[in-house]
Design a protein around this motif. Structure first.
Motif, PDB file in Angstrom:
ATOM      1  N   VAL A 109     122.500  52.976 -10.934  1.00  0.00           N
ATOM      2  CA  VAL A 109     121.673  54.069  -9.664  1.00  0.00           C
ATOM      3  C   VAL A 109     121.802  55.145 -11.482  1.00  0.00           C
TER       4      VAL A 109
ATOM      5  N   PHE B  79     116.355  52.608  -4.287  1.00  0.00           N
ATOM      6  CA  PHE B  79     118.039  52.526  -3.849  1.00  0.00           C
ATOM      7  C   PHE B  79     117.696  51.587  -2.650  1.00  0.00           C
TER       8      PHE B  79
ATOM      9  N   LEU C 232     121.853  57.328   3.522  1.00  0.00           N
ATOM     10  CA  LEU C 232     122.079  58.118   2.866  1.00  0.00           C
ATOM     11  C   LEU C 232     122.415  59.562   3.362  1.00  0.00           C
TER      12      LEU C 232
ATOM     13  N   GLU D 237     123.910  57.343  -2.572  1.00  0.00           N
ATOM     14  CA  GLU D 237     123.607  56.547  -3.166  1.00  0.00           C
ATOM     15  C   GLU D 237     125.007  55.352  -3.927  1.00  0.00           C
TER      16      GLU D 237
END
Ligand SMILES: Nc1ncnc2c1ncn2[C@@H]1O[C@H](COP(=O)(O)OP(=O)(O)OP(=O)(O)O)[C@@H](O)[C@H]1O
Ligand SMILES: [Mg+2]
Ligand SMILES: [Zn+2]
Lengths: 372, 198
Positions: free
Chosen positions: A114, A138, A199, A298
Motif C-alpha cells: 500500500v 488494490f 473495502l 486497503e
C-alpha cells in the motif's frame, strides 16, 4: 512475503545505497531534494514495476549512468526471493531468483503493498482515472487474475479504437475485438465489484476512527455502463451480455467519434460523506482523512486476505499530517502488523534511535546512512 | 574494402531471435572450430531452406514437397481442419499424437496494434478450401489464448459459421497469453479433447 533489504545502484540521484528494512518502521529522514522519495520509489518499483511518480524509464536512471539496478530480497514461509530489476532508457529486465520474469503478475502477488503519497490527495477531487487505477491496484493484490483482465481489456480497447480510426472499418474485425472487450470488460468489472465490496466496511470504520465527527464515509462503484443492475453487480455472463449490448447500441456513436464510448475504461468510484459525493466539496483536511482511511482499509483487507501485514510506503509523512495524527497513524499501522517505510524532513515525535524494531536512515545528496 | 568473414557471420547470427551478440560470437567460433564439412553441410541446409521450402498450396504450412506430407497423407481425416497461427504449431500438435485431421496455417493473428488485418493472415485461403472434396465439417481454431488470438478465432467463426460448418475452439488449459509452442504435450492433448463451439 516480507521485504528485507533494498539495494540501489544508479537509481535517480542515488549512486549506491543499501537499506535494511526494519520489522516495524524504516524512516528515511533528510532535507528536501536529497533522495528520500527516490529511495522509496526504488522499492515500490522493484515490487510493482511502476514508479511512484509519473516518469519515463530513462528518468529512473541516474544522469550520467546507463543502467539503474534495484535489488530487493524477500523472505516468506517458503523460499526466499531475490528480485533484481535493471532499467535502461530503452527497456527494463526483471530477474526473480536469477530467472527472467515473463509475467509481471507473478511479481505483483509476492508482497502486499500500500502506498500513501502526497499526490494521493488528488484521488478525492481529481479525474475518475485516478480512482480506477487506485482500485485496480488494490484488486490486483487480492485477485492476481485482475491484472491480466485489465491488460487484456486495454489491449482490446486500443485495437478496437485503431479499427474505428481506419477508413475501411472492417465490421467483422470490429465485432471480434468488440466481443473481446465484452469478455475482458465483464471480468474487469467483476474484479472492481469485489474490490469495492471488500473495502466498503473497512473504509467506513477507518474513517470513523480518524474523524469521529467527520460524517459517514462510503465508497461505491459507479460503472460507466448505466443501469441499476450494473451497479448492483451482475454475474459475469450477464455483465458481458450487457456490455455487448451497449457496444452494439453505441456503434454509430463510436463510428462517428472514432473511439469506444462505452465500457469500464470510463468507470468511476464514488466517495461520499453522508451521501454527498466528496468530489464536489471536500476540503484539504477532509481529503486527507478520506485518503488515509482508504489506504488503511486497503491495509486491513490485505492483511485479512494474506494473513500478513502489508508493506506500507508513506512518502512525506509529516507534510500530510500534524505530529499527533502522524504518531496515531504509526500506532495504527503497528497494530495492523504493517511493515512501514516512510520518509520525512524530520522524525515523527516519539521515534528515536532507540525505538525497537525501527531503523532510521539519513538521506543527503543521494547518500543514505544508517543513523541507529 | 575487404569484409571480415567472421565478423559478418557474427552479425548475421545475431539477427536470429533470442541470439545476442555474445551468443552469436560463441556460435561463430564454434563453427570455425568444427571440421569444414560441418560448415558446408550447414550452409547447404540453409540454402536448401531458401530454395526448397515453400508454403503448401492447400494448408499454407512450410514444406519441401507439394502438397505437404500431411495434406498428401491418405490416412488423415479430411473433414476436420485445425487452424494454427504459426507453422511451428503443427509440430506441437502432432507431438500429442491425438489429432488426425488436416491443418491450416494463418501465418499470424489479427493485430490492429501491429497493422495486421484480415488480408495479412491467410484467412481467405482457408475459406476457399472449405467446400473441398470431401467438404470440411469442422474447423478447430487453435490460435494462441491472447486477446489477438481469441479475436482471430471469433473473426474466423463469424466467417465460417454461416457456411454451416462447425467451428470449435481448443479448450485452453494453457495459460492466457499462452503460445501453443510453449504448452506441454499433455496440456495440449487435453485442450484438443476439450474443445467447445465458438
Ligand atoms: N535520473 C536522475 N538522475 C539524477 N538526479 C535525479 C534523477 N531523478 C531525480 N533526481 C534528483 O533527485 C532529487 C529529488 O529527490 P527526491 O524526490 O527523492 O527528493 P526528496 O528527498 O524526497 O525531497 P522532498 O523532501 O522535497 O520530497 C532532485 O534533486 C532531482 O533532480
Ligand atoms: Mg519527496
Ligand atoms: Zn499442406
Amino acid at each position: 512475503m516480507l521485504a528485507q533489504t533494498l539495494t540501489l545502484t544508479d537509481f535517480r540521484n542515488v549512486e549506491r545505497a543499501g537499506v535494511e528494512l526494519a520489522p516495524r518502521l524504516t524512516f528515511l529522514v533528510g532535507d528536501n531534494a536529497q533522495g528520500k522519495t527516490n529511495a522509496l520509489e526504488a522499492l515500490a518499483y522493484a515490487l510493482t514495476l511502476k514508479p511512484l511518480r509519473p516518469a519515463r524509464l530513462g528518468d529512473l536512471v541516474r544522469r550520467g549512468a546507463s543502467t539503474a539496478v534495484v535489488d530487493v530480497s524477500l523472505t516468506g514461509p517458503a523460499l526466499p526471493w531475490q528480485i533484481h530489476v535493471e532499467v535502461e532508457a530503452g527497456g527494463r529486465q526483471v530477474l526473480v531468483n536469477g530467472k527472467l520474469l515473463r509475467d509481471p503478475a507473478n511479481l505483483l502477488g509476492a508482497v502486499a503493498l500500500v502506498a500513501f503519497t502526497p499526490d494521493d490527495l488528488a484521488l478525492v477531487k481529481g479525474a475518475p482515472e485516478l480512482r480506477r487505477r487506485s482500485l485496480d491496484r488494490f484488486v490486483f493484490q487480492v485477485q492476481p487474475g485482475h491484472l491480466r483482465h485489465a491488460r487484456d481489456y486495454q489491449r482490446a480497447l486500443r485495437a478496437r479504437n485503431l479499427l474505428l480510426r481506419r477508413l475501411d472499418r472492417d465490421r467483422r474485425s470490429l465485432d471480434a475485438f468488440g466481443e473481446m472487450l465484452a469478455i475482458a470488460g465483464a471480468r474487469l468489472m467483476a474484479g472492481r465489484h469485489l474490490g469495492i465490496s471488500l473495502l466498503r466496511p473497512a473504509l467506513t470504520r477507518r474513517h470513523r476512527q480518524l474523524a469521529p465527527d467527520g460524517g459517514e464515509l462510503t465508497i461505491d462503484y459507479r460503472p460507466a455502463l448505466a443501469g441499476e443492475e450494473a451497479a448492483a453487480g451482475l454475474d459475469e455472463s450477464a455483465a458481458s451480455e450487457r456490455l455487448r449490448q451497449a457496444l452494439q447500441e453505441a456503434l454509430p456513436l463510436d463510428l462517428a467519434r472514432r473511439q469506444t464510448c462505452r465500457g469500464p475504461h470510463l468507470d468511476d468510484v464514488e466517495l461520499a460523506l453522508d451521501g454527498v459525493p466528496t468530489r464536489r466539496f471536500a476540503s484539504q483536511g477532509q481529503s486527507r482523512s478520506i485518503v488515509l482511511a482508504l489506504r488503511l482499509a486497503e491495509a486491513d483487507e490485505l492483511r485479512r486476505a494474506r494473513g500478513e501485514g502489508p508493506l506500507l510506503l508513506a512518502d512525506d509523512l509529516l507534510a500530510e499530517l500534524d505530529d499527533g495524527r502522524a504518531s496515531a497513524l504509526l500506532t495504527t499501522l503497528d497494530a495492523i502488523g504493517a511493515r512501514v517505510v516512510a520518509t520525512g524532513t524530520r522524525l515523527p515525535p516519539g521515534l528515536s534511535a532507540a525505538t525497537a524494531g525501527c531503523a532510521i536512515y539519513s538521506v543527503r545528496a543521494g547518500r543514505l546512512s544508517r543513523a541507529n | 574494402m575487404a569484409v571480415d568473414p567472421l565478423r559478418e557471420l557474427c552479425d548475421l547470427l545475431a539477427r536470429l531471435p533470442g541470439v545476442g551478440e555474445r551468443t552469436a560470437q560463441r556460435l561463430a567460433y564454434h563453427v570455425v572450430r568444427q571440421s569444414p564439412d560441418y560448415a558446408r553441410a550447414l550452409a547447404q541446409a540453409l540454402l536448401g531452406v531458401v530454395d526448397g521450402v515453400r508454403t503448401c498450396s492447400r494448408c499454407q504450412a512450410l514444406t519441401a514437397v507439394e502438397p505437404c506430407a500431411i495434406c498428401g497423407d491418405p490416412q488423415r481425416e479430411r473433414g476436420v481442419v485445425c487452424v494454427v497461427a504459426n507453422p511451428q504449431d503443427i509440430a506441437s500438435i502432432e507431438a500429442t499424437g491425438e489429432y488426425r485431421g488436416l491443418y491450416h496455417v494463418l501465418h499470424g493473428v489479427l493485430s490492429p496494434l501491429e497493422g495486421i488485418g484480415p488480408e495479412e493472415i491467410r484467412a481467405r485461403q482457408l475459406i476457399a478450401r472449405l467446400p473441398g472434396e470431401p467438404p470440411v465439417r469442422e474447423v478447430i481454431v487453435a490460435t494462441p489464448a491472447s486477446v489477438e488470438g481469441e479475436a482471430t478465432a471469433l473473426y474466423l467463426a463469424g466467417l465460417i459459421r454461416p457456411l454451416g460448418i462447425a467451428v470449435t475452439r481448443i479448450a485452453f488449459g494453457i495459460p492466457m497469453g499462452g503460445e501453443i509452442e510453449y504448452a506441454d504435450k499433455l496440456t495440449l492433448a487435453r485442450a484438443l479433447g476439450g474443445r467447445r463451439p465458438i
